[in-house]
Design a protein around this motif. Sequence first.
Motif, mmCIF file in Angstrom:
data_model
loop_
_atom_site.group_PDB
_atom_site.id
_atom_site.type_symbol
_atom_site.label_atom_id
_atom_site.label_comp_id
_atom_site.label_asym_id
_atom_site.label_seq_id
_atom_site.Cartn_x
_atom_site.Cartn_y
_atom_site.Cartn_z
ATOM 1 N N UNK A 1 0.825 -1.189 0.000
ATOM 2 C CA UNK A 1 0.000 0.000 0.000
ATOM 3 C C UNK A 1 0.870 1.254 0.000
ATOM 4 N N UNK A 2 2.002 1.187 0.713
ATOM 5 C CA UNK A 2 2.887 2.341 0.745
ATOM 6 C C UNK A 2 3.418 2.665 -0.643
ATOM 7 N N UNK A 3 3.548 1.630 -1.493
ATOM 8 C CA UNK A 3 4.094 1.836 -2.821
ATOM 9 C C UNK A 3 3.036 2.226 -3.844
ATOM 10 N N UNK A 4 1.736 2.088 -3.501
ATOM 11 C CA UNK A 4 0.663 2.323 -4.454
ATOM 12 C C UNK A 4 0.684 3.776 -4.928
ATOM 13 N N UNK A 5 0.605 3.938 -6.203
ATOM 14 C CA UNK A 5 0.547 5.282 -6.745
ATOM 15 C C UNK A 5 1.906 5.865 -7.063
ATOM 16 N N UNK A 6 2.980 5.217 -6.696
ATOM 17 C CA UNK A 6 4.307 5.722 -7.001
ATOM 18 C C UNK A 6 4.769 5.131 -8.326
ATOM 19 N N UNK A 7 5.376 5.976 -9.142
ATOM 20 C CA UNK A 7 5.797 5.534 -10.451
ATOM 21 C C UNK A 7 7.070 4.711 -10.392
ATOM 22 N N UNK A 8 7.919 4.987 -9.409
ATOM 23 C CA UNK A 8 9.216 4.333 -9.349
ATOM 24 C C UNK A 8 9.394 3.627 -8.026
ATOM 25 N N UNK A 9 9.737 2.365 -8.072
ATOM 26 C CA UNK A 9 10.011 1.629 -6.839
ATOM 27 C C UNK A 9 11.398 1.999 -6.336
ATOM 28 N N UNK A 10 11.588 2.020 -5.017
ATOM 29 C CA UNK A 10 12.910 2.349 -4.468
ATOM 30 C C UNK A 10 13.920 1.275 -4.825
ATOM 31 N N UNK A 11 15.173 1.657 -4.870
ATOM 32 C CA UNK A 11 16.243 0.729 -5.175
ATOM 33 C C UNK A 11 17.246 0.741 -4.032
ATOM 34 N N UNK A 12 17.510 -0.434 -3.486
ATOM 35 C CA UNK A 12 18.394 -0.536 -2.339
ATOM 36 C C UNK A 12 19.844 -0.295 -2.702
ATOM 37 N N UNK A 13 20.602 0.218 -1.724
ATOM 38 C CA UNK A 13 22.039 0.455 -1.910
ATOM 39 C C UNK A 13 22.876 -0.269 -0.865
ATOM 40 N N UNK A 14 22.216 -0.946 0.090
ATOM 41 C CA UNK A 14 22.934 -1.645 1.147
ATOM 42 C C UNK A 14 23.643 -2.864 0.558
ATOM 43 N N UNK A 15 24.952 -2.939 0.710
ATOM 44 C CA UNK A 15 25.734 -4.009 0.116
ATOM 45 C C UNK A 15 26.094 -5.123 1.096
#
Length: 375
Positions: free
Chosen positions: A45-59
């Motif tokens: 639900x937090x992602x609904x309506x957002x055009x771009x999904x977040x991308x992780x940077x934790x290695x």
Amino acid sequence: MNLRKANRRVSEKRDAAGRGEQRRRTDEQWRGRAQVGDEERDEKHQQHGKDTAPRGTCQTMCPARELRDRQLQNLLHHFEVLAGTERVRKPKGDPLRAVKEYSRPAAGKDSTNPSDLRPPAVLLRTVYSFVFDRLRSVKQDMIIQRVSGLNCVAILERSVRFLTYASYRLCGEPLRLYDPRINDTHLQENLSWLLDCYATGAGPHPNQEEMQALGLLYNLGSARAAQHIMELPERLRSSPAVSLALSINRAFLERNPVRVLRLARRLNFIQSCALHRHLATCARDLLLIYSHGHSSRNCRFPLDRLARLLSLDAAPAARLCQAYGVAVHQDDQLVFTKAAFTEPEPGKLPCKLYHSVVAEKQRDFSVGNIIHDGA
């Protein structure tokens, strides 16, 4: 009365209540995509309506901030502790061994911070033998980032194998250590997601035959699981692994435990782990059928022959017979009678009684080999 007629009579008297409940739960989980938990719906639900999904940077497998906080709060698992600091008051965390914990989404908490999200390549490295209680966190990161494609498939395949292995290896353990319902829920969800990836994503998927068969064996007797297999392309349906799983499922539906157990000898180790939870039912049905088909005071049936049918040694086979009211004479001869057959008290027959059927196939495979490569 021959065994075929006895088989038909026994099937009518089968314990429908218990099996009906298991099938109901299994079929519900096979309706399209398996239902996700409340916390995962919140994350979507937090992602609904957002055009771009977040991308992780934790290695690393555990974000530096979480590792620091858990170290200060003395919340590190013993597998995550830096070697040489185990005996100090607050052991240090090993960045190469610590794994991100699952945490429920909370109001005001940003769960999309890239520095706290592990990208697919890191998630893939994270899925290994001791992270059972971290798999929910792996899936959480995948859902938030909308991970798909071959990386998603590879992670889910390892997760399904791990949870399948756990369903066999940990069955019978105290609930404080292992809850079979929770394990089943997560296995079904991961399996459903994986099968959906196979259906909608581009390949190649070299492990698909194995995983399709694994899903049917784990959900033996489920109409929806069988229907899913029958809707697969002919190439997959006719593959050796899927064909064998279909034969076992057919024998199970026909109430033919002897054939189920005979075909089960051809399964590899991880497939046997998937079938394991149905072995108790097969053994019980076999004894019930024989109690009707061989019911006679003067009839004797060799214990060693029954043990071979059950794929058990003589001692556990005798224990199984006695639990179901089948008389075992001193000369290792069995006496079957319809009236004597009884259901054992709950907990009287431990799940591990059937482990030998599976354990003999593990041979020299390590848990890592099983999870990453299948066996």
